[in-house]
Scaffold this motif. Structure first.
Motif, mmCIF file in Angstrom:
data_model
loop_
_atom_site.group_PDB
_atom_site.id
_atom_site.type_symbol
_atom_site.label_atom_id
_atom_site.label_comp_id
_atom_site.label_asym_id
_atom_site.label_seq_id
_atom_site.Cartn_x
_atom_site.Cartn_y
_atom_site.Cartn_z
ATOM 1 N N SER A 1 46.947 49.129 37.122
ATOM 2 C CA SER A 1 46.445 50.296 37.820
ATOM 3 C C SER A 1 47.036 50.377 39.206
ATOM 4 O O SER A 1 47.777 49.517 39.645
ATOM 5 N N SER A 2 46.682 51.465 39.909
ATOM 6 C CA SER A 2 47.206 51.640 41.252
ATOM 7 C C SER A 2 46.695 50.584 42.206
ATOM 8 O O SER A 2 47.230 50.398 43.288
ATOM 9 N N LYS A 3 45.630 49.892 41.819
ATOM 10 C CA LYS A 3 45.082 48.850 42.668
ATOM 11 C C LYS A 3 45.619 47.471 42.300
ATOM 12 O O LYS A 3 45.140 46.463 42.808
ATOM 13 N N LEU B 1 47.160 39.861 44.614
ATOM 14 C CA LEU B 1 47.324 38.924 45.726
ATOM 15 C C LEU B 1 46.264 37.832 45.649
ATOM 16 O O LEU B 1 45.412 37.675 46.528
ATOM 17 N N THR B 2 46.298 37.082 44.575
ATOM 18 C CA THR B 2 45.364 35.979 44.369
ATOM 19 C C THR B 2 45.790 34.777 45.205
ATOM 20 O O THR B 2 46.928 34.708 45.679
ATOM 21 N N PRO B 3 44.906 33.806 45.399
ATOM 22 C CA PRO B 3 45.309 32.592 46.135
ATOM 23 C C PRO B 3 46.527 31.908 45.531
ATOM 24 O O PRO B 3 47.369 31.379 46.261
ATOM 25 N N THR C 1 54.079 32.307 46.840
ATOM 26 C CA THR C 1 54.909 33.150 47.699
ATOM 27 C C THR C 1 55.282 32.419 48.980
ATOM 28 O O THR C 1 56.434 32.477 49.436
ATOM 29 N N ALA C 2 54.313 31.721 49.578
ATOM 30 C CA ALA C 2 54.601 30.943 50.787
ATOM 31 C C ALA C 2 55.623 29.853 50.507
ATOM 32 O O ALA C 2 56.547 29.627 51.302
ATOM 33 N N ILE D 1 56.270 40.645 44.461
ATOM 34 C CA ILE D 1 55.675 40.158 45.708
ATOM 35 C C ILE D 1 56.482 38.992 46.261
ATOM 36 O O ILE D 1 56.809 38.936 47.449
ATOM 37 N N VAL D 2 56.828 38.047 45.377
ATOM 38 C CA VAL D 2 57.596 36.879 45.814
ATOM 39 C C VAL D 2 58.974 37.294 46.303
ATOM 40 O O VAL D 2 59.453 36.822 47.345
#
Length: 489
Positions: free
Chosen positions: A272-274, A280-282, A288-289, A428-429
């Motif tokens: 969905s759009s959300k 962006l889960t832990p 990603t970090a 995201i990554v």
């Protein structure tokens, strides 16, 4: 759709505690296309590299000032990487909605057309527009990783990563040969190309045509042979038909965009759009970090090495000429590709992803410390055997560091909440790692700054060790094995 594909809620890795499953063979009917895709993507950069400085001189944008050539070359590189970084998340999320195939076909078409326009450009503005468009429409970087995760499972993904350096290695050999040999063909081979006025007017068109032709061939192969790997419920063609065949022209013109979006959402509730904020889960933030700090250090070191090799010994380098530098990088790249092909999967089966990842990050500190050691040996003994041995040890440690990248790919796959979000997670990554790739070249300026009279020569190495410790610290939140993230929030 690929038969082994499960639904969007299927866990991506085997749960801990379950009996070890037999290794699934690699799906070569699709995997070879991904390797070809990776080769085509790498070939563009390797082909442009040899002649871009001379192209900048020829178009006259520097007005004969040699010191400005490097500035314009780097600006061209940024004109590709910045829009690609800004667009990678959009293309990755879009691939979760409409599938990987339409997005990757768009990327190959963008490469083919913009490479031709680059070769036909006779002004810096034309070159700049070509690279900006190519970067904005090229979503390959994240999509390739998503496609590979789609068609593999936990048992054969390490094997797949073992093959990924081969296309880059092949492109690193063929790209410079193509760009160097086929640029200015009317001057180099007048008996063959001297009668073609087009090649005299556009002396770099032939070199640009090779990666463009490769992208066209790849586009045809993917159109007819590539199967959709994403678990998309609404085919892209069907959504487009619904959009075009609306009964009222007025409603179509006023609501076309909303209708297309609603079609996506109605057919794929999971995306969905959300989905971005929900994704962006832990676990995603943790991986990603780790990926971004790894990328920042690796790219920064990669930019430092040629600068260090070319710097005079008395200023902190080793005074190597371009042929010897090229030999070092070519040998290192070849050894890296062969090592990962032959040993990565075996090491993963024996040690696990976390152990290899930490060993790779552990090599970062001695990699940095070897720079001043190499310079000290060169000051004391000249370019002796000891210096070359130290350079060789550093290159071996770089191979160990490079094994971190397939490992982080396994953690990215495990961090994705489900199959429907693989593309968004990769996006995201790739977005944050892309920012790190843009920032990393600026880190080399710290080396130049530290070499100035009155500065601490170790300042650059302190800085790079800080980057290494950032990468090591970010990795502490990763689990012992990627599968341990399955089923946890």
């Amino acid at each position: 759709m690929i038969p082994r594909q499960d639904n969007e809620e299927t866990p991506l890795l085997q749960q801990p505690g379950q009996p070890m499953a037999a290794k699934t063979p690699l799906p070569w009917d699709q995997f070879w296309i991904i390797l070809f895709l990776h080769f085509s993507h790498s070939l563009v950069f390797k082909t442009l590299a040899p002649f871009t400085p001379q192209l900048i001189r020829d178009i006259g944008v520097t007005n004969g000032d040699e010191q400005q050539v490097g500035y314009y070359v780097n600006f061209l590189h940024l004109s590709y990487h910045v829009p690609q970084t800004l667009a990678v998340l959009y293309w990755s999320r879009l691939s979760d909605r409409i599938g990987r195939k339409p997005v990757i076909l768009t990327a190959s078409f963008a490469i083919a057309t913009t490479m031709l326009s680059f070769g036909l450009s006779r002004t810096f503005l034309g070159l700049l527009v070509s690279r900006v468009i190519c970067g904005a429409f090229n979503g390959e970087n994240g999509i390739i990783k998503s496609m590979m995760m789609d068609i593999t499972d936990a048992t054969n993904l390490p094997n797949a990563y073992g093959y990924m350096p081969l296309p880059s290695m092949l492109a690193a050999i063929l790209g410079p040969l193509t760009g160097g040999s086929l640029s200015r063909p009317a001057d180099r081979f007048p008996e063959i190309f001297g009668r073609y006025e087009l090649l005299k007017t556009h002396p770099y068109l032939l070199a640009c045509t090779v990666p463009a032709l490769c992208a066209c061939i790849l586009w045809l192969i993917m159109y007819f042979r590539l199967k959709e790997s994403a678990s998309t419920k609404a085919p892209f063609g069907k959504m487009i038909k619904q959009w075009l065949l609306r009964p009222s022209y007025q409603k179509h013109s006023a609501l076309s965009r909303d209708a297309l979006i609603s079609s996506w959402e109605a057919n794929s509730e999971e995306v969905s759009s959300k989905s971005l904020s929900a994704g962006l889960t832990p676990k995603v933030l943790a991986v990603t970090a780790s990926a971004s700090t790894l990328t920042l250090f690796a790219v920064a070191i990669g930019r430092l090495q040629p600068l260090f090799y070319a710097t005079p010994i008395e200023l902190g380098g080793v005074s190597l000429d371009p042929p010897r530098m090229g030999l070092i990088f070519a040998t290192g790249g070849f050894a890296d590709g062969i090592f990962q092909l032959l040993f990565y999967a075996r090491l993963h089966d024996r040690l696990g992803a976390r152990a290899i990842y930490m060993a790779g990050l552990g090599s970062s500190i001695p990699i940095v410390l070897l720079f001043p050691v190499i310079n000290a040996l060169a000051r004391a003994h000249g370019m002796s055997f000891a210096v070359w041995l130290a350079i060789g040890v550093q290159r071996v440690l770089m191979i160990v560091l490079d094994m971190c990248f397939p490992c982080i790919g396994l953690f990215i796959r495990a961090a994705a909440p489900n199959r429907a979000s693989i593309g968004a997670t990769n996006g995201i990554v790739q977005l944050v790692s892309g920012v790190a790739r843009i920032v990393a070249p600026a880190c080399a300026m710290v080396f130049s700054y530290s070499m100035q009279e009155g500065r601490d020569a170790w300042l650059a190495y302190y800085f790079y060790m800080v980057l290494a410790f950032f990468a090591i610290s970010a990795s502490m939140v990763l689990p012992r094995d990627p599968s341990l993230w399955e089923g946890r929030e």
